[in-house]
Design a protein around this motif. Structure first.
Motif, short mmCIF file in Angstrom:
data_model
loop_
_atom_site.label_atom_id
_atom_site.label_comp_id
_atom_site.label_asym_id
_atom_site.label_seq_id
_atom_site.Cartn_x
_atom_site.Cartn_y
_atom_site.Cartn_z
N ARG A 42 0.85 -1.19 0.00
CA ARG A 42 0.00 0.00 0.00
C ARG A 42 0.89 1.25 0.00
O ARG A 42 2.06 1.20 0.40
CB ARG A 42 -0.92 0.00 1.23
CG ARG A 42 -1.78 -1.25 1.36
CD ARG A 42 -2.83 -1.36 0.27
NE ARG A 42 -3.59 -2.60 0.39
CZ ARG A 42 -4.68 -2.75 1.14
NH1 ARG A 42 -5.14 -1.72 1.84
NH2 ARG A 42 -5.30 -3.91 1.19
N ALA A 43 0.33 2.36 -0.43
CA ALA A 43 1.14 3.55 -0.68
C ALA A 43 1.94 4.01 0.54
O ALA A 43 3.13 4.34 0.43
CB ALA A 43 0.24 4.68 -1.18
N ARG A 54 -3.06 -6.82 -4.24
CA ARG A 54 -3.37 -5.41 -4.46
C ARG A 54 -2.11 -4.59 -4.26
O ARG A 54 -1.39 -4.76 -3.28
CB ARG A 54 -4.45 -4.95 -3.49
CG ARG A 54 -4.81 -3.47 -3.56
CD ARG A 54 -5.89 -3.14 -2.54
NE ARG A 54 -6.14 -1.71 -2.44
CZ ARG A 54 -6.94 -1.15 -1.52
NH1 ARG A 54 -7.57 -1.91 -0.65
NH2 ARG A 54 -7.11 0.16 -1.49
N GLU A 84 -0.73 -0.41 -4.59
CA GLU A 84 -1.02 1.00 -4.83
C GLU A 84 0.20 1.60 -5.49
O GLU A 84 1.27 1.69 -4.88
CB GLU A 84 -1.39 1.70 -3.52
CG GLU A 84 -2.69 1.18 -2.93
CD GLU A 84 -3.12 1.88 -1.65
OE1 GLU A 84 -4.27 1.67 -1.24
OE2 GLU A 84 -2.30 2.62 -1.08
N ARG A 136 4.14 7.75 -6.29
CA ARG A 136 4.28 6.66 -5.33
C ARG A 136 5.62 5.95 -5.54
O ARG A 136 6.23 6.04 -6.60
CB ARG A 136 3.12 5.68 -5.46
CG ARG A 136 1.79 6.28 -5.01
CD ARG A 136 0.62 5.39 -5.29
NE ARG A 136 -0.61 5.92 -4.67
CZ ARG A 136 -1.83 5.44 -4.90
NH1 ARG A 136 -2.00 4.42 -5.75
NH2 ARG A 136 -2.87 5.98 -4.30
N ASN A 190 -6.90 7.40 -9.75
CA ASN A 190 -7.61 6.67 -8.69
C ASN A 190 -8.49 5.53 -9.24
O ASN A 190 -9.43 5.09 -8.59
CB ASN A 190 -8.48 7.62 -7.86
CG ASN A 190 -8.82 7.02 -6.50
OD1 ASN A 190 -8.01 6.32 -5.89
ND2 ASN A 190 -10.02 7.27 -6.01
N HIS A 249 -3.07 4.61 -9.00
CA HIS A 249 -4.13 3.63 -9.20
C HIS A 249 -3.86 2.41 -8.34
O HIS A 249 -2.76 2.22 -7.83
CB HIS A 249 -4.22 3.22 -10.68
CG HIS A 249 -2.97 2.58 -11.21
ND1 HIS A 249 -1.88 3.31 -11.63
CD2 HIS A 249 -2.62 1.27 -11.38
CE1 HIS A 249 -0.91 2.49 -12.03
NE2 HIS A 249 -1.34 1.25 -11.88
N ASP A 250 -4.88 1.58 -8.19
CA ASP A 250 -4.72 0.28 -7.54
C ASP A 250 -4.60 -0.78 -8.62
O ASP A 250 -5.30 -0.73 -9.64
CB ASP A 250 -5.92 -0.03 -6.65
CG ASP A 250 -5.87 0.70 -5.33
OD1 ASP A 250 -5.57 0.06 -4.32
OD2 ASP A 250 -6.10 1.93 -5.32
#
Length: 516
Positions: A210-211, A236, A238, A243, A355, A379-380
């Motif tokens: 995650r970010a 998943r 990010e 990032r 996003n 984005h994911d």
């Protein structure tokens, strides 16, 4: 009140708000109870693989479990393929599998099967409900297990437990599990390895991708010179401009060996020891060099962001400035002319809306997309985790249910998409904002490549017929429209660009068949 009512109330008490379902006769009391509980939204899938795949997509994006409703052993068996992917992706979900009434099992009716044994390999936890009186406790235990063990939890619900009458009760919610911090010794060893001067890589997965966690990992890399990798398949990520970028370990063995061959130390943050997807004659199974020291900082069930924060503090990385991906010029390097898979990937990467959620099951057609999209807007990124193809459309469906305000873009190989094309109907019924981009090369191209990898370069008639999809070709536009999804076909870059821009500018499901 009956057991089915209590099960609904117990799920709601734990914050479960959604049930992806494909019910049958044994579950009719549960269906009736769901009808009395409108706060528990029900989404129908036309096949159980769609149901379990959608629950996987929902869990990845919502960070909490949905329920599924499956009909006896055969219904569970139909859904096992994407339970396998969810288990490998560590996605929380609660499967409710209906069964015959307990006293009916002895008669060996046609749908009788060993549900317990079927569920075990694809579940992190399972339990057969003994009766209506234990349902609240069983549901709470399943919810806690799905979160604590990070994966599918399966409840087997006999019909007589569902219809059994009990005194009215209000289930008491149980507290959410708190993931543990890594052991102090593991943290000290990781810090010592990072500051030893040896060539070191952090291999990460889960919530380490995650970010915010990647920002911390980026500081560690800046302070110590460590390289950042993700394992081959991740639930998943990010990513995107602004990032911290991560290098994903590639699927082809030779590429993975070349990428990792210089490492002297590998620190695992939720990840497993990297291994090849398959064995090949004359090639190693493990992808790290034999001399590379391997150290596990944290398991997938641990507090991975917290582990990275503690490690950053231990190596003095608090003020380090991480490397961040820079935004690419949207007009740079745009292709034209004939439509190829690489051209589709380039255009999608350059046109990604900020996003959005990308679901990537493009398999061999989309191998350039990951690198190209590193500089796309934030984005994911969701991908196939267990290698069992056919999850892309259901995964996108569940992600869109979890995040109705975000555009979902599904990059879909045609062979994989045909496993679960029924998910398009659910997208149409629910009005989900999903753009499906089908790479229609009309072949199992990944398997053609695998034949060559094992030394078979000349395909005869039998092999050709098993690995091609062009006799007859599948009409994806007609297929999508038959399920209620608007669709169009692109044969040139210009046609695809126009269709993709149009799909991004409107809401609702849309499919583009790309003849590549």
């Amino acid at each position: 009140m009956n057991g089915a009512d209590l099960l609904c109330d117990a799920l709601l008490a734990q914050g479960v708000e959604l049930c992806f379902a494909n019910p049958g006769t044994s579950e009719m009391h549960f269906v009736a109870a769901l009808d009395r509980k409108p706060k528990l939204r029900c989404v129908l899938g036309l096949q159980e693989g769609v149901v379990t795949g959608a629950a996987d997509g929902y869990g990845r994006m919502a960070d909490k479990p949905a329920a599924t409703l499956l009909h006896t052993g055969p219904g569970l068996a139909n859904g096992l393929v994407n339970l396998h992917n969810a288990r490998r992706g560590h996605t929380p979900m609660i499967n409710v599998v209906g069964d015959h009434a307990a006293y009916h099992l002895v008669h060996d009716a046609p749908l009788t099967s060993d549900i317990d044994t079927l569920a075990r390999p694809m579940s992190k936890w399972q339990r057969r409900i003994a009766g209506a009186g234990t349902i609240a406790e069983d549901a709470a235990a399943a919810w806690r297990a799905a979160l604590e063990l990070r994966g599918p939890a399966t409840l087997i619900l006999p019909a007589d437990a569902a219809w059994g009458e009990i005194a009215a009760a209000v289930p008491v919610p149980v507290p959410a599990p708190v993931p543990p911090a890594p052991a102090a010794e593991a943290l000290e060893t990781a810090a010592a390895l990072l500051t030893s001067g040896r060539r070191c890589g952090l291999i990460m997965t889960g919530r380490a991708l995650r970010a915010d966690a990647l920002e911390t990992a980026g500081r560690i890399a800046a302070a110590t010179g460590a390289e950042l990798y993700s394992q081959m398949s991740n639930a998943r990520m990010e990513r995107g401009a602004g990032r911290v970028p991560v290098t994903r370990i590639p699927y082809p063995v030779d590429q993975a060996l070349a990428l990792l061959g210089h490492l002297e130390v590998a620190i695992l943050v939720g990840a497993a020891d990297p291994v090849a997807f398959f064995a090949y004659p004359g090639k190693p199974s493990r992808l790290l060099p034999e001399a590379c020291a391997l150290h596990r900082l944290a398991a997938i069930t641990d507090d991975l962001p917290g582990a990275l924060s503690s490690l950053a503090e231990a190596v003095g990385a608090g003020r380090a400035t991480p490397l961040r991906a820079q935004r690419a010029d949207p007009a740079e390097g745009l292709p034209d002319g004939a439509l190829t898979a690489d051209a589709v990937c380039t255009l999608v990467a350059r046109r990604l809306p900020e996003n959005c959620i990308v679901v990537d099951e493009s398999v061999s057609s989309g191998r350039v997309f990951y690198k190209l999209s590193a500089s796309a807007p934030p984005h994911d990124y969701l991908q196939l985790t267990g290698g069992a193809i056919g999850e892309g459309i259901p995964l996108a469906t569940g992600a869109a249910v979890a995040c109705p305000d975000r555009k979902v873009i599904n990059l879909e190989a045609d062979g994989s998409g045909l496993y679960s094309a029924q998910g398009l109907w659910t997208q149409a019924r629910e009005g989900l904002d999903v753009v499906t981009v089908v790479f229609a090369n009309r072949a199992y191209a990944i398997l053609q490549g695998e034949m060559r990898n094992v030394g078979v370069n000349a395909f005869g008639r039998n092999a050709e017929r098993m690995l091609s999809l062009d006799e007859p070709p599948v009409d994806w536009v007609a297929l999508a429209r038959g399920f209620g999804v608007e669709a169009a076909r692109a044969t040139t870059v210009e046609e695809f660009a126009k269709l993709f821009e149009g799909a991004l500018s409107t809401r609702g499901p849309f499919l583009i068949e790309c003849l590549t």
